[in-house]
Design a protein around this motif. Sequence first.
Motif, PDB file in Angstrom:
ATOM      1  N   UNK A 142      20.195  13.801  59.421  1.00  0.00           N
ATOM      2  CA  UNK A 142      19.438  14.849  58.722  1.00  0.00           C
ATOM      3  C   UNK A 142      19.833  16.223  59.253  1.00  0.00           C
ATOM      4  N   UNK A 143      19.789  16.394  60.572  1.00  0.00           N
ATOM      5  CA  UNK A 143      20.114  17.702  61.153  1.00  0.00           C
ATOM      6  C   UNK A 143      21.578  18.074  60.897  1.00  0.00           C
ATOM      7  N   UNK A 144      22.482  17.112  61.043  1.00  0.00           N
ATOM      8  CA  UNK A 144      23.901  17.408  60.843  1.00  0.00           C
ATOM      9  C   UNK A 144      24.182  17.836  59.406  1.00  0.00           C
ATOM     10  N   UNK A 145      23.497  17.244  58.440  1.00  0.00           N
ATOM     11  CA  UNK A 145      23.685  17.628  57.048  1.00  0.00           C
ATOM     12  C   UNK A 145      23.232  19.066  56.808  1.00  0.00           C
ATOM     13  N   UNK A 146      22.123  19.448  57.422  1.00  0.00           N
ATOM     14  CA  UNK A 146      21.638  20.824  57.280  1.00  0.00           C
ATOM     15  C   UNK A 146      22.616  21.799  57.931  1.00  0.00           C
ATOM     16  N   UNK A 147      23.057  21.485  59.150  1.00  0.00           N
ATOM     17  CA  UNK A 147      24.029  22.357  59.817  1.00  0.00           C
ATOM     18  C   UNK A 147      25.338  22.422  59.032  1.00  0.00           C
ATOM     19  N   UNK A 148      25.747  21.291  58.460  1.00  0.00           N
ATOM     20  CA  UNK A 148      26.969  21.283  57.665  1.00  0.00           C
ATOM     21  C   UNK A 148      26.882  22.255  56.499  1.00  0.00           C
ATOM     22  N   UNK A 149      25.726  22.287  55.835  1.00  0.00           N
ATOM     23  CA  UNK A 149      25.540  23.210  54.718  1.00  0.00           C
ATOM     24  C   UNK A 149      25.558  24.661  55.185  1.00  0.00           C
TER      25      UNK A 149
ATOM     26  N   UNK B 193      27.136  25.859  57.915  1.00  0.00           N
ATOM     27  CA  UNK B 193      28.517  26.194  58.267  1.00  0.00           C
ATOM     28  C   UNK B 193      29.370  26.410  57.017  1.00  0.00           C
ATOM     29  N   UNK B 194      29.139  25.580  55.997  1.00  0.00           N
ATOM     30  CA  UNK B 194      29.923  25.691  54.771  1.00  0.00           C
ATOM     31  C   UNK B 194      29.653  27.009  54.047  1.00  0.00           C
ATOM     32  N   UNK B 195      28.509  27.629  54.321  1.00  0.00           N
ATOM     33  CA  UNK B 195      28.173  28.899  53.673  1.00  0.00           C
ATOM     34  C   UNK B 195      28.868  30.086  54.340  1.00  0.00           C
ATOM     35  N   UNK B 196      29.534  29.857  55.470  1.00  0.00           N
ATOM     36  CA  UNK B 196      30.212  30.931  56.189  1.00  0.00           C
ATOM     37  C   UNK B 196      31.687  30.981  55.776  1.00  0.00           C
ATOM     38  N   UNK B 197      32.135  32.121  55.270  1.00  0.00           N
ATOM     39  CA  UNK B 197      33.496  32.230  54.743  1.00  0.00           C
ATOM     40  C   UNK B 197      34.563  32.029  55.809  1.00  0.00           C
ATOM     41  N   UNK B 198      34.259  32.363  57.044  1.00  0.00           N
ATOM     42  CA  UNK B 198      35.270  32.283  58.104  1.00  0.00           C
ATOM     43  C   UNK B 198      35.429  30.865  58.648  1.00  0.00           C
ATOM     44  N   UNK B 199      34.619  29.916  58.169  1.00  0.00           N
ATOM     45  CA  UNK B 199      34.692  28.530  58.645  1.00  0.00           C
ATOM     46  C   UNK B 199      34.909  27.601  57.463  1.00  0.00           C
ATOM     47  N   UNK B 200      35.945  26.769  57.548  1.00  0.00           N
ATOM     48  CA  UNK B 200      36.167  25.705  56.559  1.00  0.00           C
ATOM     49  C   UNK B 200      35.555  24.427  57.119  1.00  0.00           C
ATOM     50  N   UNK B 201      34.538  23.918  56.461  1.00  0.00           N
ATOM     51  CA  UNK B 201      33.755  22.805  56.990  1.00  0.00           C
ATOM     52  C   UNK B 201      34.024  21.533  56.208  1.00  0.00           C
TER      53      UNK B 201
ATOM     54  N   UNK C 263      32.012  14.266  57.186  1.00  0.00           N
ATOM     55  CA  UNK C 263      32.402  12.871  56.995  1.00  0.00           C
ATOM     56  C   UNK C 263      31.330  11.986  57.612  1.00  0.00           C
ATOM     57  N   UNK C 264      30.858  10.991  56.864  1.00  0.00           N
ATOM     58  CA  UNK C 264      29.910  10.011  57.409  1.00  0.00           C
ATOM     59  C   UNK C 264      30.599   8.652  57.426  1.00  0.00           C
ATOM     60  N   UNK C 265      30.147   7.818  58.363  1.00  0.00           N
ATOM     61  CA  UNK C 265      30.822   6.517  58.485  1.00  0.00           C
ATOM     62  C   UNK C 265      29.880   5.457  59.036  1.00  0.00           C
ATOM     63  N   UNK C 266      30.163   4.221  58.667  1.00  0.00           N
ATOM     64  CA  UNK C 266      29.673   3.028  59.374  1.00  0.00           C
ATOM     65  C   UNK C 266      30.928   2.191  59.606  1.00  0.00           C
ATOM     66  N   UNK C 267      31.114   1.111  58.846  1.00  0.00           N
ATOM     67  CA  UNK C 267      32.414   0.438  58.899  1.00  0.00           C
ATOM     68  C   UNK C 267      33.357   0.998  57.847  1.00  0.00           C
TER      69      UNK C 267
ATOM     70  N   UNK D 258      29.890  17.968  48.526  1.00  0.00           N
ATOM     71  CA  UNK D 258      28.457  18.066  48.269  1.00  0.00           C
ATOM     72  C   UNK D 258      27.749  18.992  49.250  1.00  0.00           C
ATOM     73  N   UNK D 259      28.534  19.701  50.073  1.00  0.00           N
ATOM     74  CA  UNK D 259      27.936  20.503  51.136  1.00  0.00           C
ATOM     75  C   UNK D 259      27.108  21.680  50.643  1.00  0.00           C
ATOM     76  N   UNK D 260      27.252  22.055  49.379  1.00  0.00           N
ATOM     77  CA  UNK D 260      26.429  23.159  48.891  1.00  0.00           C
ATOM     78  C   UNK D 260      24.969  22.761  48.764  1.00  0.00           C
ATOM     79  N   UNK D 261      24.667  21.466  48.805  1.00  0.00           N
ATOM     80  CA  UNK D 261      23.287  20.989  48.746  1.00  0.00           C
ATOM     81  C   UNK D 261      23.103  19.849  49.738  1.00  0.00           C
ATOM     82  N   UNK D 262      22.480  20.119  50.899  1.00  0.00           N
ATOM     83  CA  UNK D 262      22.317  19.071  51.914  1.00  0.00           C
ATOM     84  C   UNK D 262      21.484  17.885  51.440  1.00  0.00           C
TER      85      UNK D 262
END
Length: 406
Positions: free
Chosen positions: A245-252, A254-262, A265-269, A277-281
């Motif tokens: 949950x927190x990482x998705x919010x932070x990802x959004x 970071x993605x809103x900052x022009x100087x950072x390309x975010x 990636x999520x994983x299990x197996x 989809x980063x414009x909407x956490x």
Amino acid sequence: MTVTTDSTAPGGAGHDERLRRWRMVLGGGEADGTGCSLAGTDAAMDGALTALYGRGDARGDGRADHRTARDRSAGLGASAPSVARWLGDIRTYFPSSVVQVMQRDAIDRLGLSALLLEPEMLEAVEADVHLVGTLLSLNKAMPETTKETARAVVRKVVDDLEKRLATRTRATLTGALDRSARISRPRHRDIDWNRTIRANLKNYLPEYRTVVPERLIGYGRAAQSVKKDVVLCIDQSGSMAASVVYASVFGAVLASMRAIATRLVVFDTAVVDLTDQLDDPVDVLFGTQLGGGTDINRALAYCQSRITRPADTVVVLISDLYEGGIRDEMLKRVAAMKASGVQFVALLALSDEGAPAYDREHAAALAALGAPAFACTPDLFPEVMAAAIEKRPLPVPDTAGGLRNP
């Protein structure tokens, strides 16, 4: 003559209050030894507590069951109406922080997860990060009639987190990006005076009590172009729900900052790239699937294949490090990324709850590679990212709750 009354003596107000509190803790019955009976609001609060932590009558009417603490067991009944009534009771009698704890206990102790699939139940609960994690784990089993209500609950929590975290994160990382682009011929307003003075101490003139700055060191202002690439690689096994949950919010954010390309990636197996989809956490969260196994090596292999500017890339692995894939390959990938110039950050958790259970052998192996693994609170995360962007030691929390540099 002044007469004082010992409030803790039998019959005193303090004594009665202490007995009342002990009665609430012990739950009633002859064995509690208080001899104290409850009425009114106290009895209703006791009934709500007994329904969860002791054997209640499951009627939700606030009347306590008078059994000994040894005989007590939890029970809210199996029907949604009785649980909804209980949820309303605890929101009436307890503060929000306590309500959230009691809700989590009810889900864990009494197996009420299935009832959260009913819209009327979702409307009654107090929304928090842990409830979002539970809803995400139930996502595949959720009927269509409940999904819109669930999304509304998740969006409320996400919006609250963004309001809390976004401004400070952007300010901290913008400063770090500026400092990471130092220039040698800065304008006056861009001079980094601390570094300039340290670099010119040899030019100190005692008679004038001043330093002659032969070489100026300054901050480069972050331009509109991308300065850093950030890859968030998130373990979506069941134990990592709050971190997702927190990482998705932070990802959004970071993605809103022009100087950072975010990239997120999520994983299990398996590995799923949710960057588009980063414009909407909220979309990111409903794109995850909590539970299942863990293949960190496969996830890192995917992330490594997407790195094009290693010296300007930060990879953040958020995982408890219980690897189901090839351990040695995982460590080789981390070593290879670091050798190429990638800043690698390993977080055991991104939550307010401290370090979870984790694989200590793998954590030690990462530390030996120069990538210490530690749990990180959401409030500390911007500082961790700023340090990684500036390529300085990470502010690793110590066991006393302070910060230390590895």
